[in-house]
Design a protein around this motif. Structure first.
Motif, PDB file in Angstrom:
ATOM      1  N   SER A 285      20.848   6.386  -7.084  1.00 46.02           N
ATOM      2  CA  SER A 285      21.139   5.587  -8.271  1.00 46.02           C
ATOM      3  C   SER A 285      19.868   5.317  -9.070  1.00 46.02           C
ATOM      4  N   SER A 286      18.768   5.022  -8.363  1.00 43.77           N
ATOM      5  CA  SER A 286      17.534   4.710  -9.086  1.00 43.77           C
ATOM      6  C   SER A 286      16.961   5.973  -9.724  1.00 43.77           C
ATOM      7  N   GLN A 287      17.130   7.135  -9.071  1.00 39.65           N
ATOM      8  CA  GLN A 287      16.694   8.388  -9.687  1.00 39.65           C
ATOM      9  C   GLN A 287      17.449   8.614 -10.993  1.00 39.65           C
ATOM     10  N   ALA A 288      18.764   8.345 -10.968  1.00 37.24           N
ATOM     11  CA  ALA A 288      19.581   8.546 -12.162  1.00 37.24           C
ATOM     12  C   ALA A 288      19.144   7.599 -13.269  1.00 37.24           C
ATOM     13  N   VAL A 289      18.870   6.336 -12.914  1.00 44.63           N
ATOM     14  CA  VAL A 289      18.450   5.357 -13.923  1.00 44.63           C
ATOM     15  C   VAL A 289      17.086   5.742 -14.497  1.00 44.63           C
ATOM     16  N   LEU A 290      16.155   6.117 -13.621  1.00 42.82           N
ATOM     17  CA  LEU A 290      14.817   6.504 -14.076  1.00 42.82           C
ATOM     18  C   LEU A 290      14.888   7.655 -15.070  1.00 42.82           C
ATOM     19  N   THR A 291      15.593   8.714 -14.710  1.00 45.44           N
ATOM     20  CA  THR A 291      15.627   9.901 -15.574  1.00 45.44           C
ATOM     21  C   THR A 291      16.377   9.606 -16.875  1.00 45.44           C
ATOM     22  N   GLN A 292      17.396   8.756 -16.791  1.00 51.36           N
ATOM     23  CA  GLN A 292      18.145   8.367 -17.988  1.00 51.36           C
ATOM     24  C   GLN A 292      17.224   7.648 -18.978  1.00 51.36           C
ATOM     25  N   PHE A 293      16.415   6.712 -18.463  1.00 55.26           N
ATOM     26  CA  PHE A 293      15.506   5.961 -19.333  1.00 55.26           C
ATOM     27  C   PHE A 293      14.436   6.881 -19.921  1.00 55.26           C
ATOM     28  N   ILE A 294      13.893   7.791 -19.105  1.00 52.11           N
ATOM     29  CA  ILE A 294      12.868   8.705 -19.614  1.00 52.11           C
ATOM     30  C   ILE A 294      13.462   9.597 -20.701  1.00 52.11           C
ATOM     31  N   ALA A 295      14.669  10.117 -20.433  1.00 50.26           N
ATOM     32  CA  ALA A 295      15.305  11.012 -21.399  1.00 50.26           C
ATOM     33  C   ALA A 295      15.583  10.302 -22.717  1.00 50.26           C
ATOM     34  N   SER A 296      15.846   8.984 -22.655  1.00 51.06           N
ATOM     35  CA  SER A 296      16.146   8.246 -23.886  1.00 51.06           C
ATOM     36  C   SER A 296      14.869   7.778 -24.570  1.00 51.06           C
ATOM     37  N   GLY A 297      13.697   8.159 -24.033  1.00 49.91           N
ATOM     38  CA  GLY A 297      12.438   7.845 -24.698  1.00 49.91           C
ATOM     39  C   GLY A 297      11.912   6.444 -24.434  1.00 49.91           C
ATOM     40  N   ALA A 298      12.411   5.785 -23.384  1.00 48.99           N
ATOM     41  CA  ALA A 298      11.931   4.435 -23.055  1.00 48.99           C
ATOM     42  C   ALA A 298      10.491   4.517 -22.542  1.00 48.99           C
ATOM     43  N   PRO A 299       9.711   3.427 -22.696  1.00 50.88           N
ATOM     44  CA  PRO A 299       8.353   3.422 -22.137  1.00 50.88           C
ATOM     45  C   PRO A 299       8.395   3.652 -20.630  1.00 50.88           C
ATOM     46  N   LEU A 300       7.367   4.313 -20.135  1.00 51.30           N
ATOM     47  CA  LEU A 300       7.312   4.708 -18.733  1.00 51.30           C
ATOM     48  C   LEU A 300       7.476   3.519 -17.780  1.00 51.30           C
ATOM     49  N   ALA A 301       6.761   2.420 -18.103  1.00 46.51           N
ATOM     50  CA  ALA A 301       6.792   1.250 -17.222  1.00 46.51           C
ATOM     51  C   ALA A 301       8.206   0.688 -17.126  1.00 46.51           C
ATOM     52  N   ILE A 302       8.933   0.680 -18.273  1.00 44.01           N
ATOM     53  CA  ILE A 302      10.308   0.174 -18.280  1.00 44.01           C
ATOM     54  C   ILE A 302      11.196   1.067 -17.417  1.00 44.01           C
ATOM     55  N   ALA A 303      10.991   2.373 -17.543  1.00 40.04           N
ATOM     56  CA  ALA A 303      11.805   3.317 -16.771  1.00 40.04           C
ATOM     57  C   ALA A 303      11.596   3.100 -15.270  1.00 40.04           C
ATOM     58  N   ILE A 304      10.342   2.949 -14.866  1.00 42.40           N
ATOM     59  CA  ILE A 304      10.037   2.771 -13.439  1.00 42.40           C
ATOM     60  C   ILE A 304      10.596   1.435 -12.944  1.00 42.40           C
ATOM     61  N   LEU A 305      10.345   0.360 -13.702  1.00 47.68           N
ATOM     62  CA  LEU A 305      10.826  -0.962 -13.289  1.00 47.68           C
ATOM     63  C   LEU A 305      12.347  -0.980 -13.177  1.00 47.68           C
ATOM     64  N   SER A 306      13.017  -0.322 -14.123  1.00 45.75           N
ATOM     65  CA  SER A 306      14.476  -0.298 -14.090  1.00 45.75           C
ATOM     66  C   SER A 306      14.972   0.376 -12.817  1.00 45.75           C
ATOM     67  N   GLY A 307      14.333   1.502 -12.489  1.00 52.17           N
ATOM     68  CA  GLY A 307      14.710   2.192 -11.255  1.00 52.17           C
ATOM     69  C   GLY A 307      14.496   1.292 -10.042  1.00 52.17           C
ATOM     70  N   LEU A 308      13.418   0.526 -10.056  1.00 49.49           N
ATOM     71  CA  LEU A 308      13.113  -0.340  -8.914  1.00 49.49           C
ATOM     72  C   LEU A 308      14.122  -1.480  -8.791  1.00 49.49           C
ATOM     73  N   VAL A 309      14.555  -2.028  -9.949  1.00 50.89           N
ATOM     74  CA  VAL A 309      15.546  -3.111  -9.893  1.00 50.89           C
ATOM     75  C   VAL A 309      16.819  -2.612  -9.202  1.00 50.89           C
ATOM     76  N   VAL A 310      17.185  -1.361  -9.518  1.00 54.10           N
ATOM     77  CA  VAL A 310      18.380  -0.782  -8.880  1.00 54.10           C
ATOM     78  C   VAL A 310      18.220  -0.747  -7.359  1.00 54.10           C
ATOM     79  N   ASN A 311      16.977  -0.607  -6.894  1.00 53.29           N
ATOM     80  CA  ASN A 311      16.753  -0.500  -5.444  1.00 53.29           C
ATOM     81  C   ASN A 311      16.505  -1.836  -4.747  1.00 53.29           C
ATOM     82  N   LEU A 312      16.587  -2.942  -5.497  1.00 49.48           N
ATOM     83  CA  LEU A 312      16.307  -4.245  -4.876  1.00 49.48           C
ATOM     84  C   LEU A 312      17.214  -4.541  -3.689  1.00 49.48           C
ATOM     85  N   ARG A 313      18.442  -4.013  -3.718  1.00 53.72           N
ATOM     86  CA  ARG A 313      19.367  -4.276  -2.605  1.00 53.72           C
ATOM     87  C   ARG A 313      18.775  -3.826  -1.270  1.00 53.72           C
ATOM     88  N   MET A 314      17.845  -2.851  -1.342  1.00 56.35           N
ATOM     89  CA  MET A 314      17.257  -2.352  -0.095  1.00 56.35           C
ATOM     90  C   MET A 314      16.416  -3.407   0.617  1.00 56.35           C
TER      91      MET A 314
END
Lengths: 113, 248
Positions: B65-94
């Motif tokens: 799920s976090s891989q999908a979110v990360l690549t989605q944000f990068i593809a949409s041109g979001a800043p790198l830090a936002i893309a990484i943080l978003s992916g990490l939020v998805v993984n907080l359940r871990m």
């Protein structure tokens, strides 16, 4: 190999960032609390959090179609999920409940669609 | 009966048994990895990570799920830090999985703790939860866990690789992706041993659907809290009733 194969520097920063950050999340409690007892209330809360998280993952995947609850399109999936749950409760295991659920889904879609 | 020389060998054999048992139990899950793995591989290449990046992402993040979110944000041109943080939020359940595991392992070396953390995903966690609930392989939980990981991790890398090079072209009528929720149901149902847990599951499931629209799967975290709270309330009510029943 084309340059496309290797990706971009920005891409690699993202990969490394997600990998390291995810590892730190995974390592958080294991790294610092392994073997140290957390309060019993907290431990019970964890026991309860596990079914809650997985139910929260599962229910949307079963009842939603393109981010909308769509019982019309998803009732076969709901029946299939119920069958998997019943078989898991009755028999346990992995293979049998999944095969029973998927068979139910295929059968319903074959008969009604 | 004491054959001191043979004791370590017996121990090693049991560790190997635990590893093989974990491996065998998780083989069943491999088909459920195919559709999502393919999609994640395709998305990574489309986001410009390259085929090699797609493979590395699957191997080192190992979290769909976090891989999908990360690549989605990068593809949409979001800043790198936002893309990484978003992916990490998805993984907080871990972190919840990490907390649960931390309470059942002791006397571990740092290397063992790193191994526990490295392969901690939804599926390997649930299998360990089941193993723990049944009291199996108490002497070799890590071997069981690594057996599970030894089939699931390469499968995840292989399906992402296939997606990166070949694209995702499964017949939609197969609906193989539906085996993911079914596998979670099959793993969680046997864990529901108290009213508290069942109530937590029902509340969590309802919250998960109602809060699905929240960004970054934050609904999962909220559902986790709501479910745990409902479960604790049910526990407390049952305890009160038990006390009252005892008095009368």
């Amino acid at each position: 190999m084309t340059s496309q194969f290797w990706g971009t520097p920005e891409g690699w920063i993202a990969i490394v960032g997600l990998a390291i950050g995810t590892f730190l999340i995974r390592y958080s409690f294991i790294g610092f609390f392994a073997g140290k007892r957390l309060p019993p209330k907290f431990e019970r809360a964890l026991q309860l959090a596990v079914p809650a998280i997985f139910a929260a993952i599962v229910v949307p995947l079963v009842v939603m179609n393109q981010s909308q609850v769509d019982l019309n399109a998803r009732w076969p999936h709901m029946v299939a999920a119920l069958v998997t749950g019943l078989v898991a409760w009755w028999r346990g295991g992995m293979m049998l409940p999944i095969v029973a659920g998927m068979s139910t889904l295929y059968l319903i879609e074959f008969v009604f669609r | 009966m004491s054959h001191q020389g043979s004791l370590p060998t017996a121990g090693e054999e049991r560790a190997r048994d635990a590893f093989i048992a974990g491996f065998k139990q998780c083989v069943v899950l491999t088909p459920s990895y195919i559709p999502f793995g393919l999609v994640c591989g395709v998305a990574a290449v489309q986001a410009g990570l390259g085929e090699l990046g797609a493979i590395a992402l699957a191997a080192f993040a190992f979290a769909g799920s976090s891989q999908a979110v990360l690549t989605q944000f990068i593809a949409s041109g979001a800043p790198l830090a936002i893309a990484i943080l978003s992916g990490l939020v998805v993984n907080l359940r871990m972190a919840v999985y990490s907390a649960a595991i931390s309470q059942r392992i002791s006397n571990t070396t740092r290397r063992e703790r790193v191994l526990w953390a490295a392969f901690l995903v939804d599926q390997t966690f649930l299998f360990d939860e089941q193993r723990h609930a049944r009291g199996l392989f108490k002497a070799h939980p890590l071997a069981f866990f690594l057996g599970c990981s030894a089939i699931l991790w390469p499968t995840w890398i292989a399906t992402n690789t296939a997606g990166a090079f070949l694209g995702a072209k499964l017949p939609p009528t197969w609906q193989l992706e539906f085996t993911i929720p079914l596998s979670f149901i099959a793993m969680v149902v046997p864990l529901l041993k108290s009213s508290g847990q069942t109530g937590a599951a029902i509340a969590g499931g309802a919250a998960g659907a109602l809060l699905f629209a929240l960004p970054l799967k934050l609904g999962l975290i909220a559902a986790c809290f709501i479910g745990a709270m409902v479960g604790l309330v049910i526990d407390a009510l049952l305890a009160m009733r038990a006390v009252r029943g005892g008095k009368s």
